[in-house]
Motif scaffolding. Structure first.
Motif, short mmCIF file in Angstrom:
data_model
loop_
_atom_site.label_atom_id
_atom_site.label_comp_id
_atom_site.label_asym_id
_atom_site.label_seq_id
_atom_site.Cartn_x
_atom_site.Cartn_y
_atom_site.Cartn_z
N ARG A 1 0.20 -1.09 -0.23
CA ARG A 1 -0.08 -0.06 -0.07
C ARG A 1 0.35 1.16 -0.11
NH1 ARG A 1 -2.56 2.08 4.00
NH2 ARG A 1 -1.54 0.62 5.97
N TYR B 1 -9.23 5.20 -5.73
CA TYR B 1 -7.95 4.52 -4.79
C TYR B 1 -7.75 5.13 -3.38
CZ TYR B 1 -2.88 3.67 -4.04
OH TYR B 1 -1.48 3.74 -3.04
N GLN C 1 -10.85 6.04 -1.80
CA GLN C 1 -11.56 5.51 -0.91
C GLN C 1 -11.58 3.77 -1.02
OE1 GLN C 1 -14.89 5.49 -3.85
NE2 GLN C 1 -15.16 7.74 -3.44
N ARG C 2 -10.91 3.39 -1.57
CA ARG C 2 -10.03 1.96 -1.30
C ARG C 2 -8.99 1.60 -0.06
NH1 ARG C 2 -6.73 -1.22 -4.75
NH2 ARG C 2 -4.83 -0.75 -3.43
N THR C 3 -8.06 2.53 0.09
CA THR C 3 -6.69 2.94 0.75
C THR C 3 -7.53 3.44 2.22
OG1 THR C 3 -5.78 4.25 -0.07
CG2 THR C 3 -4.52 4.14 1.39
N ARG D 1 -10.69 2.41 3.38
CA ARG D 1 -11.60 1.56 3.58
C ARG D 1 -10.64 0.39 4.35
NH1 ARG D 1 -14.11 0.37 -0.58
NH2 ARG D 1 -16.08 1.58 -0.62
N ASP D 2 -8.90 0.23 2.96
CA ASP D 2 -7.96 -0.52 4.07
C ASP D 2 -7.27 -0.17 5.69
OD1 ASP D 2 -8.03 -2.36 2.09
OD2 ASP D 2 -5.96 -1.27 0.89
#
Lengths: 114, 871
Positions: free
Chosen positions: A3, A85, A87-89, A91-92
């Motif tokens: 990440r 990307y 948003q995914r970060t 969420r991660d």
């Protein structure tokens, strides 16, 4: 999991931007004020802008110029949107934290050893 | 009410720095935030925060342009780009930038301050519109083979100029000395200084009239006041036409108000002007002097007509007195015009020849200023070139990528312009901050010359020259590199590349050491003179200036009352303060006087208690005494006078005025220092009680606090002279004031020396760090092979110490030569001892070691693994 590293401050900025983007109001001053209100720390405009730029460099936010308004001397706002990307970060990060929290059975009960 | 606006200057800065793609939204955000903050914390703090925000944006991140845009460079874009790169470089090497910019800024600030001081000195008296055509008439006379030139002329000269030479003059103005007087209106009394002058004075001096008339001196009972005096007397009332009471004797009508004359002006003490005719009408001896060519007590100013020149008129008028009085041929009295432009800096005469004066100090400080500036520039050049060698690789790459030489040159030049420009503004700031302290130190009232175009012109010129000089060497030198060599690593800095740097370091330290020696000498001279025995007791001695007329005849009464009050143990009345000689008299004869001798003495009129009250020593004969009625014709001589007259048995000698009374010497007193403490004591005569009484001297009771005694004295004075303000001065303070000029020079020189040394050390520090950095690898290898820290320290320091030793060799003789010349000015002077040079030299070497050691020890302590592992 590989990440892009996200600093704590960047994370807050990103999260705040994400919240404000829902109302299409994620720009420098609004984000700054929101952070001050939510976290109570004294944040300055230039720090937020610097963070936003770093986030843009990392591809987590996108920006576009808004419509001119009579306030601010008719100058346009730079409005930010969270990329997929980004948003995914977020969420991660949330997932990691939640999983860690969930493994903590008795979270922080005061322990007295007399 | 206006809505508050954010600071324009901050916006400008932002517009200039920030990339255009960011500017609009940033400005918008900032303004929005500003409005918000104004509502929250008020305008002032909002502005402050605004600045903080804007400065926060001065970062490479915001400064650079958008990545995606490849613009074709046009010249101004390139320049901006260079400046941005330079700015980033500065931010990156903080220590280096601080030394470089700070040192240069301090040097510039010193040069600016000195420049302002010199400017102020050189434009002294320029307040008067016609300053280049105004002159004062001086007179030189010969006695005992020596020509003395004085400011004093006889009264008939005025009429002679008016009657026979009027074509040459626009104005002729007689003036009194600047006198103190009591100006009163209602219950307000002010002690002010002013002059009696003839009616043309306001016109000649181009006084700025604020109210009333320019020719307000026509009526004999009129007075013109400076604005500050009028303000003090009348407050907001309209002063014109009001009657003021002068010296408690005369009623004068206010006819005009003139603007205060500025501090840097010969007439700066004149705060009122009364018609000359008024003085003449009320003073008998002046009236009597109307046709006495022998009474040289007057001041005469003239303004030349357009078609006349100073030298021409000087030549015409020089023999006027001689023509009217052929019998004075042996004195050879000559008049001359001293132009106003020379009054302040060139009014010293030596044996009839004009000789410098204050001008020397202007030169001295000009030199110091130039040198300090030079030191700062040298540092700057040294550091820029030293650092530029580190950038050889950058140059190689730029060239390989396609930069043209001219582009590289302009890149390096714009860098040095940026640094010099920054340093200039910091220097301006430093000057603004230090002007008040500097004014106190230099006894000036200098303001920052915002509106002086010369100042900005010279500054701009200087910025350009410094930037070009310091930038051109790296620019030309580096841009000449061949990229292949640099990048392949076969490039070597030439063997003599460091030579100019060495020469410059030597020059720096030569100047610093010379300045140290100079400052020490000035301080020692002042100290030496201060310790000179003065011949009387200053402790608890107070002098009270008297306003002429008001105290006549009351002396005995006052003396009695003061001594009875217990505050005063002794008291005397005299014609002048102990710290100054007012009167000189000549034309005496005595038995055994050589025929061609023209005796002249310092003349002091004293009351009989004078010697006792001052604590002077009688070395022969006796003091004045009430037991001898004949003492009314008695005098005392000082030791110098006895030697001067060549008397072997002085007591009992009769000193005879030419065609007048004879005075019998009844005693000899030891010399006391009255005039300049740097000069020998003059032959002096103390004459019994028949001259003007202008000062009282009081010896306060020793074991009572001075403030209490003074309070008692004041109450006695108030009781007897309710109409006069009470004033007093301690004699030791007055005496200390005599050293003010030298001490001022000493302090200023000391301050500048300190700064010069600081700047030199900064430069050395920078150079040492550069050298240490360059030799990092060598030091690493030496350490690995077993060199000790001490030996490494020696290795790195010895070059610098060697340079400083050379500087010493040059500085010592130079300083010796100049200081010897300076000391020659004083008859009573200290010697230049060898230890001054030794201490200054040792100090310089110690300073060098100290400065350099920091870097060299740091380098020597470094872990060799680090320096050797890279690459």
């Amino acid at each position: 999991m590989e990440r892009t590293y996200l600093g704590e401050f960047e994370e807050i900025v990103l999260l705040t931007a994400a919240v404000l983007a829902l109302q299409n109001d994620a720009y420098g001053v609004a984000i700054t004020h929101e952070i001050i209100e939510e976290t109570g720390r004294s944040v300055r405009l230039n720090q937020v802008h610097a963070a936003l730029q770093r986030l843009e460099d990392k591809g987590m936010v996108k920006s576009h110029m808004g419509e001119p308004t009579p306030e601010r001397g008719g100058r346009r706002k730079r409005l930010f949107n969270i990329t997929a990307y980004g948003q995914r970060t977020l969420r991660d990060i949330q997932a990691v934290r939640e999983s860690l929290w969930s493994r903590m059975q008795v979270p922080f009960h005061p322990a007295l050893n007399l | 009410m206006n809505t508050p606006k954010p600071p324009r200057l901050a916006d400008r800065l932002l517009e200039w720095l920030v990339g255009p793609h960011l500017l609009e939204s940033l400005l918008g955000d900032l303004h929005e935030e500003f409005d918000y903050q104004v509502g929250r914390v008020g305008e002032k703090r909002a502005r402050w925060r605004y600045w903080r925000e804007v400065l926060g944006f001065v970062k490479p991140r915001f400064i650079r342009g958008p990545k995606s845009i490849h613009s074709t460079p046009n010249p101004t874009d390139m320049l901006r780009n260079y400046l941005k790169i330079a700015l980033r470089g500065l931010v990156k090497n903080k220590a280096y930038s601080a030394i470089n910019i700070g040192g240069l800024a301090v040097g510039m600030a010193v040069a600016m301050l000195i420049g302002l001081w010199v400017w102020d000195e050189l434009t002294y008296d320029h307040y008067h519109e016609n300053h280049d055509r105004i002159a004062q008439v001086w007179q030189s006379r010969t006695s005992n083979g020596e020509i003395t030139t004085r400011i004093t002329v006889p009264r008939p000269l005025e009429m002679s100029l008016r009657n026979e030479y009027s074509d040459y003059f626009d104005h002729i103005v007689m003036s009194s000395w600047t006198l103190r007087g009591v100006v009163a209106y209602g219950n307000t009394q002010l002690v002010k200084e002013g002059n009696y002058m003839q009616p043309a004075a306001p016109e000649m001096l181009s006084l700025e009239i604020l109210a009333g008339q320019k020719d307000g001196l026509q009526e004999i009972n009129s007075i013109m006041l400076a604005a500050s005096t009028a303000k003090g007397l009348f407050g907001d009332e309209d002063p014109i036409g009001k009657i003021v009471r002068f010296d408690n004797e005369h009623n004068l009508k206010v006819t005009g108000i003139f603007a205060d004359i500025p501090a840097s002006d010969s007439f700066n003490e004149t705060t009122f002007i009364i018609p000359w005719e008024h003085l003449v009408a009320n003073t008998e001896w002046i009236r009597n002097a109307a046709d006495q060519w022998g009474n040289n007590s007057f001041r005469l100013f003239v303004q030349l007509a357009d078609n006349a020149t100073m030298s021409e008129v000087s030549a015409k008028i020089k023999d006027i007195k001689l023509k009217a009085n052929p019998e004075l041929a042996d004195q050879n009295p000559q008049f001359l015009l001293l132009p106003m432009n020379d009054w302040h800096l060139r009014s010293t005469f030596e044996n009839g020849v004009q000789s410098g004066g204050g001008f020397e100090n202007v030169w001295l400080f000009g030199f110091i200023g130039a040198f300090v500036l030079l030191l700062a520039c040298i540092n700057f050049m040294n550091l820029s070139t030293a650092r530029s060698e580190k950038r050889a690789r950058e140059v190689g790459i730029r060239k390989a990528v396609g930069s043209v030489r001219s582009q590289l040159v302009s890149q390096f030049l714009s860098e040095s312009f940026l640094v010099v420009g920054l340093a200039f503004w910091i220097a301006v700031l430093l000057v603004l901050l230090s002007i008040p302290a500097f004014n106190t130190l230099a006894d000036k009232q200098i303001t920052f010359p915002w509106e002086n175009l010369y100042f900005w012109g010279i500054s701009l010129f200087f910025i350009v020259v410094t930037a070009m000089l310091s930038g051109s060497y790296p620019a030309l030198y580096l841009s000449s590199f061949q990229p292949v060599k640099v990048l392949k690593g076969t490039f070597r800095v030439g063997r003599y590349a460091a030579l100019p740097r060495k020469v410059l370091v030597v020059l720096q330290f030569t100047v610093s050491v010379a300045l140290i020696i100079g400052t020490v000498t000035v301080f020692r001279q002042v100290q030496f003179t201060k310790n000179r025995p003065i011949g009387y007791d200053r402790a608890g001695l107070v002098q009270i200036p008297l306003t002429e007329g008001a105290f006549g005849g009351k002396y005995a009464f006052i003396r009695n009352e003061l001594i009875n009050s217990g505050a005063v143990v002794d008291m005397s009345a005299t014609s002048n303060p102990t710290t100054e000689v007012y009167y000189g008299r000549g034309g005496f004869k005595w038995a055994g006087m050589p025929d061609d001798f023209q005796a002249s003495f310092s003349w002091i009129w004293v009351s009989p208690d004078y010697v006792k009250s001052l604590g002077m020593k009688i070395i022969a004969g006796r003091d004045f005494s009430p037991d001898f009625p004949s003492d009314s014709n008695a005098i005392l001589l000082n030791k110098t006078a006895v030697e001067y007259m060549g008397l072997s048995d002085p007591v009992g000698t009769t000193l005879r005025e030419e065609g007048g009374r004879g005075m019998k010497v009844i005693g000899i007193v030891d010399d006391i220092v009255m005039d300049s403490p740097y000069e020998p004591v003059k032959p002096s005569v103390y004459d019994f009680n028949r001259g003007p009484v202008r000062f009282y001297h009081l010896r306060l009771t020793p074991n009572q606090s001075a403030s209490r005694s003074i309070a008692t004295v004041e109450s006695v004075f108030k009781k007897n002279f309710p109409q006069l303000p009470f004033e007093y001065k301690f004699v030791d303070e007055e005496y200390a004031a005599k050293f003010a000029a030298e001490e001022r020079i000493g302090k200023l020189a000391g301050m500048f020396t300190l700064l010069a040394i600081l700047i030199s050390c900064l430069g050395l520090f920078g150079l040492a760090s550069y050298v240490a950095e360059q030799r990092t690898k060598e030091i690493g290898i030496r350490k690995v092979l077993g060199a000790s820290v001490a030996s490494l320290w020696r290795l790195l320091s010895k070059d610098f110490v060697f340079l400083v030793l050379i500087a010493l060799l040059i500085a010592v003789p130079l300083a010796w030569y100049f200081m010897e010349g300076w000391l020659q000015k004083y008859t009573y002077r200290t010697e230049l001892s060898w230890w001054i040079f030794a201490v200054s030299g040792a100090g310089a070497v110690a300073l060098t070691l100290f400065t350099v050691s920091f870097q060299s020890i740091k380098a020597a302590l470094m872990n060799p693994v680090k320096s050797l592992r890279s690459e």
